[in-house]
Design an enzyme around this catalytic site. Structure first.
Site, PDB file in Angstrom:
ATOM      1  N   TYR A 216       0.797  -1.223   0.000  1.00  0.00           N
ATOM      2  CA  TYR A 216       0.000   0.000   0.000  1.00  0.00           C
ATOM      3  C   TYR A 216       0.829   1.272   0.000  1.00  0.00           C
ATOM      4  CZ  TYR A 216       0.618  -0.837   5.058  1.00  0.00           C
ATOM      5  OH  TYR A 216       1.139  -1.123   6.294  1.00  0.00           O
ATOM      6  N   LYS A 217       2.152   1.165  -0.004  1.00  0.00           N
ATOM      7  CA  LYS A 217       2.994   2.347  -0.077  1.00  0.00           C
ATOM      8  C   LYS A 217       3.326   2.621  -1.552  1.00  0.00           C
ATOM      9  CE  LYS A 217       4.931   1.322   4.489  1.00  0.00           C
ATOM     10  NZ  LYS A 217       4.024   2.174   5.263  1.00  0.00           N
TER      11      LYS A 217
END
Length: 389
Positions: A216-217
């Site tokens: 999710y980064k």
């Protein structure tokens, strides 16, 4: 020589990745420098989720086959493997980073019976520390901290280390530390959360044994998107992970009474895959198509260097806590200031989104797929307006 906005515009004009920004949906007027915490949404994700809903409505349970849901974990693992320097069959997308760390840390300790210690860095991300503490309590092992002088010797079963420091952005020597662990017979487990998708990672070249990471980064999979786990091919048949669920069984639909581990990394699965999150991640990874990790690194370094140079000119009150050498830091730059939290809050009101880490650190992440040099220029201009003289 003073850096101007025109200089930033020229850098963008020469940027071979400039067109990739169109693959993302970023609000007008916002300078988003927090992709090292949560990536911006790729435009393709909304359509993929709508198609998922249609597949579910139309085919119901049959969509596991017709829509390919059943193969998502392995297929996504193959896509992530390219970005972390692994073979296609060495990565699987499943569960959370902390869950995968727990599974691989227990498995690593089991592969080194008779050893009494686990090493980690005290400066690691807190979740990694907590998992390591829990595993040591569970197995009756001692936890030592590398950066506090704990010795790396023949009593150590496994070393856990982040590839990029989440506060400062400093890149660890993956090959060197892995070799040190192997010299004393220990296994090496890497956390790639703050590096994959922004800078080159070479698990194979470094001889790494195990690794975990989130999506999710810099991989832009969305809030809480499924994580991934890496196991070097030479170790896959030896991994005995502690959460032996139905998802990791070799013959799921035989409904056998006893657990039989699936071959390879598939044994790391526990239960049903989180299909919605995997569908979103699959679409998000399309943004990396046709892009080399070397190109990502070049762009990230250029953005970071521009930010550092501009900060030196216009934000002298901020103290650089990241390495000054761009080769030594990941795709973020961190500064310290006693009023860091307030500065970031006021910058956000002006459309600049950064990240605060107590007690006084400001982190600025440069996701190379969508951040522009002109964004960096605008960010510094707006921050300068709120930094105390």
């Amino acid at each position: 020589m003073t850096i101007t906005r025109a200089d930033a515009v020229r850098l963008d004009a020469a940027d071979p990745l400039a067109g990739l920004r169109d693959r993302f949906d970023i609000p007008e007027g916002v300078v988003y420098l927090d992709g090292n915490s949560l990536g911006a949404p790729p435009r393709a994700v909304a359509g993929a989720l709508a198609a998922f809903a249609d597949d579910w409505r139309r085919d119901l349970i049959g969509a596991w086959g017709s829509a390919g849901w059943g193969g998502l974990a392995a297929r996504l693992g193959t896509r992530v493997a390219r970005l972390v320097g692994a073979a296609e069959d060495e990565v699987i997308v499943t569960d959370t980073t902390s869950g995968n760390l727990f599974k691989l840390l227990v498995a690593a300790c089991r592969m080194r019976p008779g050893r009494s210690r686990v090493l980690i860095e005290a400066a690691n991300f807190p979740s990694d520390l907590y998992v390591a503490q829990g595993v040591c309590e569970l197995l009756g092992l001692e936890l030592g901290y590398l950066d506090e002088g704990a010795p790396l010797d023949e009593t150590v079963a496994v070393v856990v280390h982040s590839h990029v420091d989440f506060r400062t952005g400093e890149i660890a020597d993956m090959a060197g530390l892995t070799a040190r662990a192997h010299d004393v017979g220990a296994l090496m487990l890497w956390d790639l959360c703050h590096s994959a998708g922004a800078i080159p990672v070479d698990l194979t070249g470094a001889g790494a044994d195990l690794a975990v990471g989130c999506t999710y980064k810099y991989l832009n999979g969305g809030p809480g998107s499924p994580a991934y786990a890496y196991v070097a091919g030479r170790l896959q048949d030896r991994v005995r992970q502690p959460i032996t669920g139905w998802g990791g069984h070799a013959r799921r639909f035989a409904m056998a009474r006893e657990f039989e581990p699936a071959p390879g990394t598939a044994r790391l699965q526990v239960s049903q895959a989180p299909v919605i999150g995997m569908v979103a991640l699959d679409a998000a990874l399309d943004a990396f198509e046709g892009v080399t990790v070397e190109a990502l690194r070049d762009k990230a370094a250029s953005l970071g260097e521009l930010f550092v140079a501009l900060a030196a000119e216009r934000l002298p009150a901020l103290r650089l806590v990241s390495p000054r050498d761009p080769a030594a830091r990941g795709s973020q730059v961190s500064f310290a200031h006693p009023a860091a939290e307030r500065i970031l809050a006021e910058a956000a009101e002006r459309g600049v989104v950064g990240d605060f880490r107590p007690p006084e650190t400001m982190r600025f992440g440069f996701a190379p797929l969508y951040v522009r040099h002109v964004d960096v220029y605008e960010a510094v201009e707006r921050i300068a307006a709120v930094v105390p003289a």
